[in-house]
Design a protein around this motif. Sequence first.
Motif, short mmCIF file in Angstrom:
data_model
loop_
_atom_site.label_atom_id
_atom_site.label_comp_id
_atom_site.label_asym_id
_atom_site.label_seq_id
_atom_site.Cartn_x
_atom_site.Cartn_y
_atom_site.Cartn_z
N THR A 1 -20.99 -101.04 21.45
CA THR A 1 -20.12 -99.88 21.32
C THR A 1 -18.85 -100.31 20.62
O THR A 1 -18.20 -101.29 21.02
N SER B 1 -21.76 -90.94 20.20
CA SER B 1 -22.08 -90.95 21.62
C SER B 1 -20.88 -90.46 22.41
O SER B 1 -19.75 -90.46 21.93
N ARG C 1 -18.77 -92.38 28.23
CA ARG C 1 -19.46 -93.01 29.35
C ARG C 1 -20.87 -93.47 28.96
O ARG C 1 -21.31 -94.57 29.34
N THR C 2 -21.57 -92.64 28.19
CA THR C 2 -22.91 -93.00 27.74
C THR C 2 -22.87 -94.26 26.87
O THR C 2 -23.71 -95.15 27.00
N LEU D 1 -20.75 -96.67 26.95
CA LEU D 1 -20.50 -97.86 27.77
C LEU D 1 -21.74 -98.24 28.59
O LEU D 1 -22.04 -99.42 28.76
N ASN D 2 -22.45 -97.24 29.10
CA ASN D 2 -23.65 -97.52 29.89
C ASN D 2 -24.75 -98.17 29.06
O ASN D 2 -25.50 -99.01 29.55
N ARG D 3 -24.83 -97.80 27.79
CA ARG D 3 -25.87 -98.34 26.92
C ARG D 3 -25.51 -99.70 26.33
O ARG D 3 -26.39 -100.49 25.98
N GLU E 1 -24.29 -103.50 25.58
CA GLU E 1 -24.22 -104.86 26.10
C GLU E 1 -22.89 -105.50 25.73
O GLU E 1 -22.39 -106.41 26.42
N GLU F 1 -14.30 -97.64 33.84
CA GLU F 1 -15.67 -97.11 33.90
C GLU F 1 -16.66 -98.13 34.45
O GLU F 1 -17.85 -97.86 34.55
N GLY F 2 -16.16 -99.32 34.81
CA GLY F 2 -17.01 -100.33 35.41
C GLY F 2 -17.87 -101.11 34.43
O GLY F 2 -18.87 -101.72 34.83
N PHE F 3 -17.47 -101.16 33.17
CA PHE F 3 -18.25 -101.90 32.17
C PHE F 3 -18.32 -103.37 32.56
O PHE F 3 -17.29 -104.01 32.81
N ASP F 4 -19.53 -103.93 32.60
CA ASP F 4 -19.68 -105.32 33.03
C ASP F 4 -20.35 -106.21 31.98
O ASP F 4 -20.78 -107.32 32.28
#
Length: 278
Positions: free
Chosen positions: A5, A50, A53-54, A56-58, A60, A81-84
């Motif tokens: 992203t 995008s 949130r989407t 970030l969820n997708r 890596e 948003e908890g991106f890890d």
Amino acid sequence: MTTVTLLHPGAMGASIGSALTQNGHTVLWVSKERSQTTKQRAADAGLEESEFRTALNRAEVVISVTPPGVAVSVAADVADEGFDGVYVDMNAVAPQSATQMAALFPQFVDGGIVGPPAWERGTTRLGLSGPRTAEVESLFAGSTIETIDLGPEIGKASAFKVSFAAWTKGSGALLLLVCAYARSQGVESELFQEWERRGMGMETKSTTVAQQMGPKSWRFGDEMREISDAVEAAGLGTGLFKHAGETFDRLAHLKNATDRPLTLEEVTRDLLDAPPAQ
């Protein structure tokens, strides 16, 4: 291949995204509240629209290429948003700002871009530092962006960028300030003649700086303040780069002056006519 992203595809960011897509990676970007110009850049670079949130969820990897004044807040938004995954900050910030952002993420890479947007090989280099540097380097292997591994310590890449920009942009601000002062005192032509007599070529240099830096001044002010913070943290005093930041702030209104070459006369006039910083 890796899903990345990109926040956000401005002039520099779009070239970063293009280098990634040409290497076969999927690059997402968040189009909400972005201009049509940005949307066109992203489309030309092969980026995929995008929601935040989407994206970030997708992803890596998240790569941040923003004006330096919002770099920390963008990082905080992503962390909230908890991106890890791996967060890569490629912005022109002080090492202490990089360290501040690194504390928000379990995996962080510090980056510093030197050179123009990376549309051609051999023009743009990306300094990287941090424990996950090798992973980020691999994303750009064989692309238009040459990477430099500056080791595992967060802040080294930012220090590299600070050192480079302190001269390339800081000296430009100083030159414009000198020209504006000479103009205000009615000795501009005499100054140019003296420079020419000594073979310095500074009138031509001044005109080039006005044309190249004028339309970008809107984001250089914050960059100069980041440099000032870095220099102060190194025990080298304050003032010089804060003044450079004010110089660029006075020209921020030239952001959209890209339809024609600016003249040195109008840039120095704008410096003189702008209200002083509060």
